[in-house]
Design a protein around this motif. Structure first.
Motif, PDB file in Angstrom:
ATOM      1  N   GLY A  24     140.502  19.692  77.793  1.00  0.00           N
ATOM      2  CA  GLY A  24     139.086  20.051  77.903  1.00  0.00           C
ATOM      3  C   GLY A  24     138.856  21.527  78.190  1.00  0.00           C
ATOM      4  O   GLY A  24     139.790  22.330  78.290  1.00  0.00           O
TER       5      GLY A  24
ATOM      6  N   SER B 173     141.672  20.501  71.666  1.00  0.00           N
ATOM      7  CA  SER B 173     141.183  21.181  72.867  1.00  0.00           C
ATOM      8  C   SER B 173     139.734  21.606  72.655  1.00  0.00           C
ATOM      9  O   SER B 173     139.157  21.401  71.586  1.00  0.00           O
ATOM     10  CB  SER B 173     142.057  22.408  73.173  1.00  0.00           C
TER      11      SER B 173
ATOM     12  N   ALA C 270     136.702  18.051  72.610  1.00  0.00           N
ATOM     13  CA  ALA C 270     137.685  17.342  73.423  1.00  0.00           C
ATOM     14  C   ALA C 270     137.148  17.053  74.821  1.00  0.00           C
ATOM     15  O   ALA C 270     137.434  16.007  75.402  1.00  0.00           O
ATOM     16  CB  ALA C 270     138.974  18.161  73.511  1.00  0.00           C
ATOM     17  N   GLU C 271     136.358  17.974  75.343  1.00  0.00           N
ATOM     18  CA  GLU C 271     135.753  17.765  76.662  1.00  0.00           C
ATOM     19  C   GLU C 271     134.639  16.733  76.594  1.00  0.00           C
ATOM     20  O   GLU C 271     134.557  15.823  77.421  1.00  0.00           O
ATOM     21  CB  GLU C 271     135.196  19.091  77.183  1.00  0.00           C
ATOM     22  N   ARG C 272     133.782  16.867  75.592  1.00  0.00           N
ATOM     23  CA  ARG C 272     132.579  16.036  75.521  1.00  0.00           C
ATOM     24  C   ARG C 272     132.876  14.599  75.113  1.00  0.00           C
ATOM     25  O   ARG C 272     132.239  13.659  75.611  1.00  0.00           O
ATOM     26  CB  ARG C 272     131.596  16.669  74.523  1.00  0.00           C
ATOM     27  N   TYR C 273     133.836  14.419  74.212  1.00  0.00           N
ATOM     28  CA  TYR C 273     134.112  13.077  73.687  1.00  0.00           C
ATOM     29  C   TYR C 273     135.566  12.694  73.939  1.00  0.00           C
ATOM     30  O   TYR C 273     136.237  12.137  73.063  1.00  0.00           O
ATOM     31  CB  TYR C 273     133.800  13.038  72.182  1.00  0.00           C
ATOM     32  N   ASN C 274     136.062  12.984  75.139  1.00  0.00           N
ATOM     33  CA  ASN C 274     137.477  12.757  75.433  1.00  0.00           C
ATOM     34  C   ASN C 274     137.903  11.297  75.244  1.00  0.00           C
ATOM     35  O   ASN C 274     138.921  11.017  74.624  1.00  0.00           O
ATOM     36  CB  ASN C 274     137.813  13.251  76.842  1.00  0.00           C
ATOM     37  N   LYS C 275     137.112  10.378  75.790  1.00  0.00           N
ATOM     38  CA  LYS C 275     137.488   8.954  75.706  1.00  0.00           C
ATOM     39  C   LYS C 275     137.439   8.465  74.264  1.00  0.00           C
ATOM     40  O   LYS C 275     138.313   7.708  73.824  1.00  0.00           O
ATOM     41  CB  LYS C 275     136.574   8.117  76.600  1.00  0.00           C
TER      42      LYS C 275
ATOM     43  N   PHE D  92     140.669  16.668  81.284  1.00  0.00           N
ATOM     44  CA  PHE D  92     139.252  16.977  81.085  1.00  0.00           C
ATOM     45  C   PHE D  92     138.513  16.759  82.398  1.00  0.00           C
ATOM     46  O   PHE D  92     139.055  16.199  83.350  1.00  0.00           O
ATOM     47  CB  PHE D  92     138.638  16.102  79.975  1.00  0.00           C
TER      48      PHE D  92
ATOM     49  N   ILE E  19     144.737  15.701  74.752  1.00  0.00           N
ATOM     50  CA  ILE E  19     143.359  16.177  74.852  1.00  0.00           C
ATOM     51  C   ILE E  19     143.315  17.223  75.972  1.00  0.00           C
ATOM     52  O   ILE E  19     143.777  16.959  77.088  1.00  0.00           O
ATOM     53  CB  ILE E  19     142.392  15.018  75.205  1.00  0.00           C
TER      54      ILE E  19
ATOM     55  N   LEU F  71     140.488   9.807  72.351  1.00  0.00           N
ATOM     56  CA  LEU F  71     141.707   9.100  72.738  1.00  0.00           C
ATOM     57  C   LEU F  71     141.783   7.735  72.062  1.00  0.00           C
ATOM     58  O   LEU F  71     142.856   7.279  71.653  1.00  0.00           O
ATOM     59  CB  LEU F  71     141.756   8.931  74.258  1.00  0.00           C
TER      60      LEU F  71
ATOM     61  N   ALA G 194     145.942  13.836  78.874  1.00  0.00           N
ATOM     62  CA  ALA G 194     144.493  13.928  78.645  1.00  0.00           C
ATOM     63  C   ALA G 194     143.888  14.642  79.844  1.00  0.00           C
ATOM     64  O   ALA G 194     143.739  14.063  80.920  1.00  0.00           O
ATOM     65  CB  ALA G 194     143.895  12.543  78.472  1.00  0.00           C
TER      66      ALA G 194
END
Length: 442
Positions: free
Chosen positions: A102, A79, A83-88, A125, A100, A91, A123
């Motif tokens: 965000g 979290s 997790a927000e900035r590099y979510n993809k 975000f 994930i 994953l 996921a």
């Protein structure tokens, strides 16, 4: 069904309050919070993604916690900011993470855990317009007598070196009544010191009230019984108004502690950073603060090695710090962050020069800190007791000029029995570069 929940929270106090809210929600849902990850069914790593070193620490923490999936742990959640900035990327490249969450979705943590145990891989975000609800429970991770109180989230400043607006969205203030209600709850729980936090607290209220409203908020908070100290992080020079200085000076409950990250002093560098101020305004603000509050403690943050910083511009910064004598100062080597304007500047500074400049400033600040601390010998300070040092046979705590986790410690001998959370008078008898030593007095 209730699960054992473990939490690792990294980064700033704003991230910490998000973690506390997640823990509060989960406890309310019947889950048990555990401190040992070996005993956890679910582990949440609340990540930081601000600068390169923080990102590295976050990734290492996720991988470290993933080892517990060989034992009892069944679900690992990433979290927070990374997790927000590099979510993809997370994953795709970190299959160890089962979900994930965000920066705008932490209030959905209970549902995320339920989905994970159903075999899903949630996921969440991109919801960066969320503003905290004052009714959400919190499980404090600070000592019972101190609590952070987030008054806003996000940032509109768009400094060229900073990715916070991309991670946490636009600046969003909470309503005064919501903040007040949460502060009352904290006071009832025994909190004596409130630390107001936001990315830019001085801009509080501009988005919802059409004006700077930090003074209005402070006027409400000082009326709460049980709250004895109110501390504010962070002030931005251009929004430190005369009214704000007058309000701080007026109320004893408001600590005359100004955490004001100026980042640099050279006007050209400040423009390249997209800061909304200049050297003249910074000097004028510091002078106003020290005139209105002679006992004020000013803390700042400095970035060295910003792209294009010449030796002459660094020397200007060095001489300014030597002249101004900040009470507290943190120095950071510029970190080249992707998706920021400064990352594209061509005149990047070599790492060895950044480090040399950082070392020079920190050496200077050590001398200044020793000089300032020595000047306190003979003074009597209010000290918030934090514990007892078995090795030195002395109690320790913080003065009004010291925030939790970042500033100095006051060690003292006590004539009476004292407890953590007490506020006592301490006469200062000795000092070094960082800490003060004294004795309790009536």
């Amino acid at each position: 069904m209730g699960y054992n929940i473990g939490m690792v929270s990294l980064g700033c106090a704003k991230n910490q309050t998000d973690a506390e809210t997640m823990l509060g929600i989960l406890k309310d849902k019947g889950h048990k919070i555990v401190s040992d990850p070996e005993n956890a069914d679910v582990i949440i790593v609340n990540t930081c993604g601000f600068i390169e070193s923080a990102k590295t620490e976050s990734i290492e923490s996720i991988l470290e916690m993933a080892e517990y999936k060989k034992g009892r742990c069944k679900v690992l959640i990433a979290s927070g900011c990374l997790a927000e900035r590099y979510n993809k990327e997370l994953l795709k490249e970190m299959p160890e993470a089962d979900a994930i969450v965000g920066t705008g979705d932490y209030h959905k943590i209970a549902e995320v855990i339920d989905d994970c145990f159903k075999g899903e891989k949630p996921a969440l975000f991109g919801h960066k317009d969320y503003t905290p609800d004052e009714d959400l429970p919190r499980l404090l991770s600070t000592p019972y007598y101190t609590a952070y109180l987030k008054i806003a989230d996000g940032c509109d400043n768009n400094c060229t070196y900073c990715a916070i607006p991309k991670i946490r969205g636009k600046f969003r203030s909470r309503k005064i009544e919501d903040i007040y209600n949460e502060a009352v709850k904290l006071a009832h729980a025994g909190v004596k010191e409130l630390i107001l936090i936001a990315q830019d607290t001085t801009r509080y209220g501009k988005d919802i009230y059409g004006k700077y409203a930090l003074c209005d908020l402070l006027e409400k908070l000082v009326t709460i019984n049980g709250i004895e100290w109110i501390r504010v992080h962070y002030y931005y020079t251009e929004a430190v108004t005369d009214e704000l200085i007058e309000t701080m000076a007026k109320y004893e409950k408001i600590c005359n502690y100004i955490d004001m990250p100026i980042q640099h002093i050279n006007d050209r560098i400040l423009r390249r950073m997209a800061r909304r101020t200049n050297r003249a305004e910074i000097e004028e603000t510091i002078q106003k603060i020290r005139t209105a509050m002679p006992d004020s403690v000013i803390r700042t943050s400095i970035i060295v090695g910003f792209p294009g910083e010449t030796e002459e511009e660094f020397e200007e910064l060095y001489d300014f710090i030597k002249y101004i004598k900040f009470d507290r100062m943190g120095v950071f080597a510029y970190s080249r962050e992707e998706d920021t304007a400064a990352a594209e500047f061509e005149d990047q500074i070599p790492e060895n020069i950044k480090q040399e400049r950082l070392d020079r400033l920190m050496s200077l600040q050590q001398q200044i800190s020793l000089e300032i601390n020595k000047s306190k010998i003979g003074q009597t300070l209010d000290v918030l007791v934090e514990g007892y040092d078995e090795e030195n046979y002395m109690f320790f705590g913080r003065s009004r000029g010291d925030s939790i986790g970042v500033d100095s410690t006051v060690y003292f001998a006590a004539s009476d029995e004292v407890d953590s959370g007490d506020i006592v008078n301490v006469e200062i008898l000795d000092a070094d570069e960082y800490d003060l030593t004294g004795k309790q007095v009536d």
